[in-house]
Motif scaffolding. Structure first.
Motif, mmCIF file in Angstrom:
data_model
loop_
_atom_site.group_PDB
_atom_site.id
_atom_site.type_symbol
_atom_site.label_atom_id
_atom_site.label_comp_id
_atom_site.label_asym_id
_atom_site.label_seq_id
_atom_site.Cartn_x
_atom_site.Cartn_y
_atom_site.Cartn_z
ATOM 1 N N GLY A 57 0.555 -0.823 0.275
ATOM 2 C CA GLY A 57 0.134 0.172 -0.176
ATOM 3 C C GLY A 57 1.179 1.027 -0.285
ATOM 4 O O GLY A 57 0.920 2.037 -0.458
ATOM 5 N N LEU A 58 1.906 1.134 0.832
ATOM 6 C CA LEU A 58 3.029 2.246 1.008
ATOM 7 C C LEU A 58 3.539 2.533 -1.045
ATOM 8 O O LEU A 58 3.813 3.731 -0.547
ATOM 9 C CB LEU A 58 3.914 2.100 1.928
ATOM 10 N N ALA A 59 4.002 1.415 -1.057
ATOM 11 C CA ALA A 59 4.456 1.529 -2.527
ATOM 12 C C ALA A 59 3.453 2.380 -3.837
ATOM 13 O O ALA A 59 3.686 3.185 -4.255
ATOM 14 C CB ALA A 59 5.288 0.130 -2.977
ATOM 15 N N ARG A 60 2.421 2.056 -3.571
ATOM 16 C CA ARG A 60 0.925 2.219 -4.771
ATOM 17 C C ARG A 60 0.931 3.595 -3.905
ATOM 18 O O ARG A 60 0.795 4.371 -4.766
ATOM 19 C CB ARG A 60 -0.246 1.375 -3.924
ATOM 20 N N ALA A 61 1.330 3.828 -2.403
ATOM 21 C CA ALA A 61 0.584 6.024 -2.635
ATOM 22 C C ALA A 61 2.361 6.734 -2.980
ATOM 23 O O ALA A 61 1.871 7.645 -2.919
ATOM 24 C CB ALA A 61 0.393 6.210 -0.621
ATOM 25 N N GLY A 62 2.885 5.979 -3.245
ATOM 26 C CA GLY A 62 3.720 6.744 -3.914
ATOM 27 C C GLY A 62 5.219 6.701 -3.154
ATOM 28 O O GLY A 62 6.845 7.265 -3.255
ATOM 29 N N VAL A 63 5.816 5.565 -1.934
ATOM 30 C CA VAL A 63 6.531 5.675 -1.140
ATOM 31 C C VAL A 63 7.944 5.029 -2.294
ATOM 32 O O VAL A 63 8.023 3.528 -2.746
ATOM 33 C CB VAL A 63 6.787 5.035 -0.091
ATOM 34 N N ALA A 64 8.757 5.534 -2.248
ATOM 35 C CA ALA A 64 9.540 5.408 -3.589
ATOM 36 C C ALA A 64 10.457 3.759 -2.639
ATOM 37 O O ALA A 64 10.419 2.698 -4.007
ATOM 38 C CB ALA A 64 11.292 6.221 -3.637
ATOM 39 N N ALA A 65 10.527 3.691 -1.965
ATOM 40 C CA ALA A 65 11.347 2.367 -1.490
ATOM 41 C C ALA A 65 10.735 1.744 -0.081
ATOM 42 O O ALA A 65 10.714 2.949 1.214
ATOM 43 C CB ALA A 65 12.797 2.157 -0.910
ATOM 44 N N VAL A 66 10.015 0.931 0.158
ATOM 45 C CA VAL A 66 9.791 -0.479 1.298
ATOM 46 C C VAL A 66 10.025 -1.196 1.644
ATOM 47 O O VAL A 66 10.442 -2.112 0.830
ATOM 48 C CB VAL A 66 8.062 0.694 0.995
ATOM 49 N N VAL A 67 11.073 -1.437 2.753
ATOM 50 C CA VAL A 67 12.051 -2.602 3.065
ATOM 51 C C VAL A 67 10.696 -2.769 4.337
ATOM 52 O O VAL A 67 10.128 -2.837 5.550
ATOM 53 C CB VAL A 67 12.746 -1.954 3.700
ATOM 54 N N ALA A 68 10.009 -4.185 4.467
ATOM 55 C CA ALA A 68 9.646 -4.597 5.039
ATOM 56 C C ALA A 68 9.536 -6.480 4.962
ATOM 57 O O ALA A 68 9.968 -6.623 4.620
ATOM 58 C CB ALA A 68 8.140 -4.591 4.150
ATOM 59 N N MET A 69 8.984 -6.708 6.480
ATOM 60 C CA MET A 69 9.365 -7.887 6.908
ATOM 61 C C MET A 69 8.513 -9.338 6.150
ATOM 62 O O MET A 69 6.907 -8.745 6.672
ATOM 63 C CB MET A 69 9.971 -8.762 8.042
ATOM 64 N N GLN A 70 8.579 -10.302 6.415
ATOM 65 C CA GLN A 70 7.169 -11.309 6.230
ATOM 66 C C GLN A 70 7.673 -12.376 7.023
ATOM 67 O O GLN A 70 8.662 -12.994 7.073
ATOM 68 C CB GLN A 70 7.234 -11.649 4.656
ATOM 69 N N SER A 71 6.373 -13.258 7.433
ATOM 70 C CA SER A 71 6.670 -13.906 8.503
ATOM 71 C C SER A 71 6.905 -13.830 10.078
ATOM 72 O O SER A 71 7.296 -12.558 10.097
ATOM 73 C CB SER A 71 7.306 -15.229 8.276
ATOM 74 N N ASN A 72 7.335 -13.977 10.386
ATOM 75 C CA ASN A 72 8.057 -14.501 12.139
ATOM 76 C C ASN A 72 10.129 -13.774 12.026
ATOM 77 O O ASN A 72 10.326 -14.244 11.127
ATOM 78 C CB ASN A 72 8.372 -15.812 13.042
ATOM 79 N N PHE A 73 9.891 -12.774 12.448
ATOM 80 C CA PHE A 73 11.583 -11.519 11.830
ATOM 81 C C PHE A 73 11.586 -11.081 13.922
ATOM 82 O O PHE A 73 10.879 -10.605 14.065
ATOM 83 C CB PHE A 73 11.004 -10.326 11.700
ATOM 84 N N SER A 74 12.685 -12.087 13.976
ATOM 85 C CA SER A 74 12.931 -11.676 15.676
ATOM 86 C C SER A 74 13.276 -10.406 15.559
ATOM 87 O O SER A 74 14.516 -10.240 15.209
ATOM 88 C CB SER A 74 14.395 -12.989 16.000
ATOM 89 N N MET A 75 13.199 -9.864 17.627
ATOM 90 C CA MET A 75 13.495 -8.552 17.236
ATOM 91 C C MET A 75 15.222 -8.791 17.897
ATOM 92 O O MET A 75 16.080 -7.794 17.097
ATOM 93 C CB MET A 75 13.189 -8.566 19.247
ATOM 94 N N ALA A 76 15.838 -9.821 17.874
ATOM 95 C CA ALA A 76 17.429 -10.437 18.050
ATOM 96 C C ALA A 76 17.939 -10.230 16.317
ATOM 97 O O ALA A 76 18.614 -8.909 16.678
ATOM 98 C CB ALA A 76 17.208 -11.583 18.450
ATOM 99 N N THR A 77 16.818 -10.384 16.100
ATOM 100 C CA THR A 77 17.721 -10.103 14.284
ATOM 101 C C THR A 77 17.440 -8.656 13.542
ATOM 102 O O THR A 77 18.326 -8.390 13.135
ATOM 103 C CB THR A 77 16.751 -11.057 12.780
ATOM 104 N N ALA A 78 16.131 -8.340 13.778
ATOM 105 C CA ALA A 78 16.146 -6.651 14.242
ATOM 106 C C ALA A 78 17.415 -6.060 14.667
ATOM 107 O O ALA A 78 17.954 -4.834 13.977
ATOM 108 C CB ALA A 78 14.819 -6.278 14.591
ATOM 109 N N ARG A 79 17.919 -5.810 15.549
ATOM 110 C CA ARG A 79 18.941 -5.749 16.767
ATOM 111 C C ARG A 79 20.005 -5.508 15.544
ATOM 112 O O ARG A 79 20.868 -4.773 15.597
ATOM 113 C CB ARG A 79 18.868 -5.803 18.178
ATOM 114 N N VAL A 80 20.374 -6.423 14.675
ATOM 115 C CA VAL A 80 21.247 -6.679 13.954
ATOM 116 C C VAL A 80 21.694 -5.921 13.163
ATOM 117 O O VAL A 80 22.286 -5.185 12.297
ATOM 118 C CB VAL A 80 21.591 -7.905 13.903
ATOM 119 N N VAL A 81 20.158 -6.392 12.280
ATOM 120 C CA VAL A 81 19.879 -5.548 11.236
ATOM 121 C C VAL A 81 19.319 -4.378 10.376
ATOM 122 O O VAL A 81 20.197 -3.620 10.059
ATOM 123 C CB VAL A 81 18.766 -7.001 9.982
ATOM 124 N N ILE A 82 18.595 -4.013 11.598
ATOM 125 C CA ILE A 82 18.251 -2.622 11.649
ATOM 126 C C ILE A 82 19.625 -1.723 11.770
ATOM 127 O O ILE A 82 19.536 -0.281 9.986
ATOM 128 C CB ILE A 82 17.331 -1.638 12.354
#
Length: 101
Positions: free
Chosen positions: A46-71
């Motif tokens: 929806g954000l991409a259709r609204a004109g946001v040039a780049a959207v980074v989003a996760m699918q399925s389970n994404f642990s906060m431990a992984t997020a603390r490294v990746v983001i």
């Protein structure tokens, strides 16, 4: 802060004169399973259709431990050259052995 529906957020962003160039959506279990019928109504597309040039989003389970490294690594890399795909690839490589990489 106020909670609003994702569809309402998309409308508000679409109405902005100057839209965000990047949205990063980090959720643990609310990201969905990636099933086509659910992805079609998801916030990211929806954000991409609204004109946001780049959207980074996760699918399925994404642990906060992984997020603390990746983001943080993603944003560090993004500052080098502004290339979203490259920055995310480098960040994901940091957790390639995790089940939710």
């Amino acid at each position: 802060a106020a909670r609003i529906r994702g569809a309402d957020l998309v409308i508000q962003i679409a109405e902005l004169q100057q839209r965000p160039r990047l949205c990063v959506l980090v959720s643990c279990q609310s990201a969905g399973t990636g099933e086509p019928e659910k992805v079609a109504s998801a916030l990211g597309p929806g954000l991409a259709r609204a004109g946001v040039a780049a959207v980074v989003a996760m699918q399925s389970n994404f642990s906060m431990a992984t997020a603390r490294v990746v983001i943080p690594r993603f944003f560090e890399e993004l500052m080098h050259d502004g290339q979203v795909d490259r920055a995310l690839a480098v960040a994901r490589a940091m957790v390639r052995d995790a089940r939710d990489w």
